[in-house]
Design a protein around this motif. Structure first.
Motif, mmCIF file in Angstrom:
data_model
loop_
_atom_site.group_PDB
_atom_site.id
_atom_site.type_symbol
_atom_site.label_atom_id
_atom_site.label_comp_id
_atom_site.label_asym_id
_atom_site.label_seq_id
_atom_site.Cartn_x
_atom_site.Cartn_y
_atom_site.Cartn_z
ATOM 1 N N VAL A 168 0.931 -1.330 0.171
ATOM 2 C CA VAL A 168 -0.119 -0.143 0.009
ATOM 3 C C VAL A 168 0.820 1.248 0.000
ATOM 4 O O VAL A 168 1.806 1.354 0.550
ATOM 5 N N GLN A 169 0.540 2.014 -0.899
ATOM 6 C CA GLN A 169 1.291 3.491 -0.734
ATOM 7 C C GLN A 169 0.397 4.331 -0.776
ATOM 8 O O GLN A 169 -0.946 4.535 -1.216
ATOM 9 N N LEU A 170 0.742 5.444 -0.011
ATOM 10 C CA LEU A 170 -0.027 6.711 0.482
ATOM 11 C C LEU A 170 0.541 7.909 -0.337
ATOM 12 O O LEU A 170 1.622 7.994 0.039
ATOM 13 N N GLN A 171 -0.379 8.824 -0.832
ATOM 14 C CA GLN A 171 0.363 10.051 -1.549
ATOM 15 C C GLN A 171 -0.572 11.216 -0.700
ATOM 16 O O GLN A 171 -1.657 11.330 -1.102
ATOM 17 N N ALA A 172 0.473 12.049 -0.244
ATOM 18 C CA ALA A 172 -0.099 13.162 0.407
ATOM 19 C C ALA A 172 -0.062 14.394 -0.608
ATOM 20 O O ALA A 172 1.333 14.225 -1.190
ATOM 21 N N SER A 173 -0.786 15.276 -0.775
ATOM 22 C CA SER A 173 -0.419 16.468 -1.568
ATOM 23 C C SER A 173 -1.334 17.661 -1.185
ATOM 24 O O SER A 173 -2.289 17.420 -0.287
ATOM 25 N N GLY A 174 -0.950 18.655 -1.913
ATOM 26 C CA GLY A 174 -1.670 20.041 -1.385
ATOM 27 C C GLY A 174 -1.136 21.069 -0.466
ATOM 28 O O GLY A 174 -1.578 22.002 -0.255
ATOM 29 N N GLY A 175 0.244 20.675 -0.173
ATOM 30 C CA GLY A 175 0.844 21.531 0.633
ATOM 31 C C GLY A 175 1.446 22.988 -0.012
ATOM 32 O O GLY A 175 1.162 22.907 -1.122
ATOM 33 N N GLY A 176 1.760 23.700 0.639
ATOM 34 C CA GLY A 176 2.313 25.274 0.016
ATOM 35 C C GLY A 176 2.534 26.122 0.775
ATOM 36 O O GLY A 176 2.501 25.905 2.378
ATOM 37 N N LEU A 177 2.665 27.431 0.297
ATOM 38 C CA LEU A 177 2.960 28.676 1.161
ATOM 39 C C LEU A 177 1.632 29.393 1.101
ATOM 40 O O LEU A 177 1.065 29.603 0.484
ATOM 41 N N VAL A 178 1.140 29.605 2.633
ATOM 42 C CA VAL A 178 0.003 30.428 2.671
ATOM 43 C C VAL A 178 0.154 31.516 3.960
ATOM 44 O O VAL A 178 1.060 31.263 4.726
ATOM 45 N N GLN A 179 -0.494 32.787 3.779
ATOM 46 C CA GLN A 179 -0.271 33.633 4.792
ATOM 47 C C GLN A 179 -1.421 33.442 6.080
ATOM 48 O O GLN A 179 -2.115 32.537 5.873
ATOM 49 N N PRO A 180 -0.827 33.895 7.170
ATOM 50 C CA PRO A 180 -1.569 33.513 8.260
ATOM 51 C C PRO A 180 -3.117 34.083 8.233
ATOM 52 O O PRO A 180 -3.240 34.893 7.595
ATOM 53 N N GLY A 181 -3.975 33.106 8.492
ATOM 54 C CA GLY A 181 -5.375 33.364 8.261
ATOM 55 C C GLY A 181 -5.950 32.804 7.047
ATOM 56 O O GLY A 181 -7.169 32.582 6.823
ATOM 57 N N GLY A 182 -5.178 32.228 6.315
ATOM 58 C CA GLY A 182 -5.187 31.591 4.910
ATOM 59 C C GLY A 182 -5.816 30.201 5.150
ATOM 60 O O GLY A 182 -6.029 29.521 6.196
ATOM 61 N N SER A 183 -6.259 29.611 3.992
ATOM 62 C CA SER A 183 -6.402 27.935 3.973
ATOM 63 C C SER A 183 -5.815 27.177 2.968
ATOM 64 O O SER A 183 -5.220 27.810 1.960
ATOM 65 N N LEU A 184 -5.732 25.982 3.391
ATOM 66 C CA LEU A 184 -5.101 25.067 2.183
ATOM 67 C C LEU A 184 -6.035 23.716 2.488
ATOM 68 O O LEU A 184 -6.510 23.412 3.560
ATOM 69 N N ARG A 185 -5.941 22.863 1.435
ATOM 70 C CA ARG A 185 -6.621 21.562 1.555
ATOM 71 C C ARG A 185 -5.756 20.410 1.150
ATOM 72 O O ARG A 185 -5.028 20.509 -0.075
ATOM 73 N N LEU A 186 -5.449 19.647 2.034
ATOM 74 C CA LEU A 186 -4.506 18.523 1.715
ATOM 75 C C LEU A 186 -5.277 17.218 1.419
ATOM 76 O O LEU A 186 -6.320 17.140 1.681
ATOM 77 N N SER A 187 -4.763 16.498 0.456
ATOM 78 C CA SER A 187 -5.166 15.161 0.008
ATOM 79 C C SER A 187 -4.424 14.081 0.341
ATOM 80 O O SER A 187 -3.335 14.174 0.267
#
Length: 125
Positions: A1-20
């Motif tokens: 089984v392999q898991l792949q995480a994605s969706g990271g990045g640089l964001v300003q405080p108060g911002g949003s990100l969505r990881l998968s």
């Protein structure tokens, strides 16, 4: 089984990100899917987890009310929606899966059998 995480990045405080987190080689049936994070020089810490197909969730106190973990049945993946991000949220985020039948505390790394490679989240102005 392999898991792949994605969706990271640089964001300003108060911002949003969505990881998968997506799995290959096996689906998420009868699994608990968890997210952990590790900041430089610190130990890996639990963030959130979900029981696939059942929908039960569990969060670390530090992210309650800001982060939401959910399953995407169409894509056979788990997402972590992160809102109101703070600089303290900066870390490498890992997803992991473990057999629900283990009946272990979801916040403990030994609960999980498979780990993804991690995705960097940086919260900075």
């Amino acid at each position: 089984v392999q898991l792949q995480a994605s969706g990271g990045g640089l964001v300003q405080p108060g911002g949003s990100l969505r990881l998968s987190c997506a799995a290959s080689g096996r689906d998420f049936k009868t699994s608990v899917i968890g997210w952990f994070r590790q900041a430089p020089g610190k130990e890996r810490r639990f963030v959130a987890a979900i029981y696939w197909g059942i929908g039960n969730t569990y969060y670390a106190d530090s992210v309650k009310g800001r982060f939401t973990i959910s399953e995407d049945n169409a894509k056979d993946s788990v997402t972590l929606q992160m809102n109101s991000l703070k600089p303290d949220d900066t870390a490498v985020y890992f997803c992991a899966s473990g057999r629900a039948e283990k009946r272990m505390y979801w916040g403990d790394p030994p609960m999980y059998d498979y780990w993804g490679q991690g995705t960097q989240v940086t919260v900075s102005s």
